[in-house]
Design an enzyme around this catalytic site. Structure first.
Site, short mmCIF file in Angstrom:
data_model
loop_
_atom_site.label_atom_id
_atom_site.label_comp_id
_atom_site.label_asym_id
_atom_site.label_seq_id
_atom_site.Cartn_x
_atom_site.Cartn_y
_atom_site.Cartn_z
N SER A 66 0.87 -1.03 -0.03
CA SER A 66 -0.26 -0.06 0.22
C SER A 66 0.94 1.40 0.25
O SER A 66 2.07 1.28 0.95
CB SER A 66 -1.09 0.48 1.63
OG SER A 66 -2.10 1.53 1.23
N GLN A 83 -2.01 4.54 5.71
CA GLN A 83 -1.46 3.99 4.91
C GLN A 83 0.45 3.19 5.36
O GLN A 83 0.13 2.02 5.02
CB GLN A 83 -0.83 3.87 3.76
CG GLN A 83 -2.70 5.37 2.85
CD GLN A 83 -3.40 3.96 2.90
OE1 GLN A 83 -3.05 2.97 2.57
NE2 GLN A 83 -4.70 4.19 3.37
N HIS A 134 -0.84 -0.15 7.38
CA HIS A 134 -1.37 -1.45 6.45
C HIS A 134 0.21 -2.71 6.57
O HIS A 134 -0.91 -3.95 6.46
CB HIS A 134 -1.15 -1.27 4.52
CG HIS A 134 -2.73 -0.49 4.22
ND1 HIS A 134 -3.83 -1.67 4.19
CD2 HIS A 134 -2.93 0.39 4.35
CE1 HIS A 134 -5.17 -1.34 4.44
NE2 HIS A 134 -4.49 -0.44 3.96
N GLU A 136 -0.81 4.38 -5.70
CA GLU A 136 -1.86 4.37 -5.37
C GLU A 136 -3.22 5.04 -4.60
O GLU A 136 -4.20 5.59 -5.39
CB GLU A 136 -1.60 3.13 -4.36
CG GLU A 136 -2.89 2.56 -4.21
CD GLU A 136 -2.85 1.71 -3.01
OE1 GLU A 136 -3.92 0.26 -2.93
OE2 GLU A 136 -1.89 1.64 -1.67
N HIS A 137 -2.55 5.84 -3.46
CA HIS A 137 -3.88 6.60 -3.10
C HIS A 137 -2.92 8.24 -3.24
O HIS A 137 -1.79 8.40 -2.92
CB HIS A 137 -4.04 6.86 -1.63
CG HIS A 137 -4.53 4.51 -1.48
ND1 HIS A 137 -3.22 4.60 -0.74
CD2 HIS A 137 -5.67 4.80 -1.63
CE1 HIS A 137 -4.39 3.44 -0.87
NE2 HIS A 137 -5.50 3.29 -1.41
N ASP A 175 -12.13 3.38 1.66
CA ASP A 175 -11.84 2.27 2.04
C ASP A 175 -13.17 1.68 2.24
O ASP A 175 -13.46 -0.06 2.10
CB ASP A 175 -11.09 2.17 3.23
CG ASP A 175 -9.23 1.97 3.22
OD1 ASP A 175 -9.05 0.75 2.00
OD2 ASP A 175 -9.05 2.80 3.31
N HIS A 195 -2.08 -17.02 -46.21
CA HIS A 195 -2.82 -15.69 -46.14
C HIS A 195 -3.39 -14.83 -47.67
O HIS A 195 -4.09 -14.62 -47.71
CB HIS A 195 -2.46 -14.64 -45.68
CG HIS A 195 -1.80 -15.13 -43.68
ND1 HIS A 195 -1.03 -15.55 -43.50
CD2 HIS A 195 -2.56 -13.68 -42.69
CE1 HIS A 195 -1.70 -15.41 -42.11
NE2 HIS A 195 -2.43 -14.86 -42.08
#
Length: 267
Positions: free
Chosen positions: A90, A112, A115, A163-164, A197, A256
């Site tokens: 995190s 954070q 975590h 992330e945040h 969250d 082809h």
């Protein structure tokens, strides 16, 4: 944060895995439409869902964050089953000035960091006093960047691609839509990351480790796929066929080219 996007996307069967079974977890599963909850976790849960067992069904897609063992299991089992993303430790980036209490900035960073030992936190601030204060509280646990101008702050935030991203600035609303790389952006002093969250709405399964540069958080679209259907009539084929055959010839793909030219429309 994983089951609801799946339900919105129309997934018919949703399963969950957790060793931490409680009344709250059972209620959340029931309310979000989870068909069954298995008391397993970690890499074992990923493997069970990927391959299937006598008691655990094989699934088409696995979503949700976990520890480093979960992430590695997802990495190795990709293609055996679909996965959402490889979520790492995190992380949070706080952009703050002196307009909010220092205790709020501390709490946002600490939230954070609790975590896991490898969680990361950073601060961007135009205030030298706040920069020194946060450095004195957290030491090397928090990276501190002293950046005065808004343009420089945004550029550094996009470089970090967190992330945040929590914006605790006096003019926080003016930062809306300014960032390119972030899992989720929390604007204003009454928008702590923890609201994401538990209450805000969007899934909190988010890209980490700078993967916000090229990926997004879990959403209903993560559970959807698409494919193309191609159908030519005779006139359309007559129009596009020669170009397709020429490209096949240029690539040295004789079969082809043959598959196109044998359908050549007689005029």
């Amino acid at each position: 944060m994983n089951a609801i996007p799946a339900r919105v996307a129309g997934v018919r069967e949703i399963y969950a895995a957790s060793c931490g079974v409680s009344d709250e977890v059972l209620a959340a599963c029931a309310l979000s439409g989870v068909k069954a909850l298995f008391r397993i976790s970690g890499a074992q849960a990923i493997a069970a869902f990927a391959f299937g067992t006598k008691s655990v069904p094989k699934v088409d897609f696995i979503a949700g964050p976990g520890n480093s063992y979960v992430t590695e299991a997802k990495r190795q089992l990709f293609a055996e089953t679909g996965i959402d993303l490889l979520a790492g430790p995190s992380e949070v980036l706080v952009l703050a000035d002196e307009s909010v209490p220092r205790e709020w900035v501390i709490a946002e960073l600490a939230a954070q960091l609790e975590h896991a030992p490898d969680a990361t936190a950073s601060l961007i601030t135009p205030s030298a006093k706040l920069a020194d204060f946060i450095a004195s509280v957290f030491g090397k646990k928090v990276k501190v960047f002293l950046i005065k101008d808004k343009k420089g702050q945004i550029e550094k935030a996009d470089e970090i691609a967190p992330e945040h991203l929590a914006v605790l600035m006096k003019n926080a609303s003016s930062y809306a839509g300014c960032f390119k790389n972030a899992g989720a952006v929390f604007l204003g002093k009454y928008s702590p990351v923890a609201m994401g969250d538990y209450a805000a709405g969007p899934s909190h399964t988010l890209p980490t480790g700078r993967s916000a540069v090229f990926s997004s958080g879990l959403n209903a679209g993560s559970f959807l796929r698409s494919y193309a259907e191609i159908s030519y009539d005779e006139s359309g084929f007559a129009c596009d066929g020669p170009a397709a055959a020429a490209i096949a010839e240029a690539e040295g793909m004789d079969n082809h080219k043959k598959s196109i030219e044998m359908r050549k429309v007689k005029t």
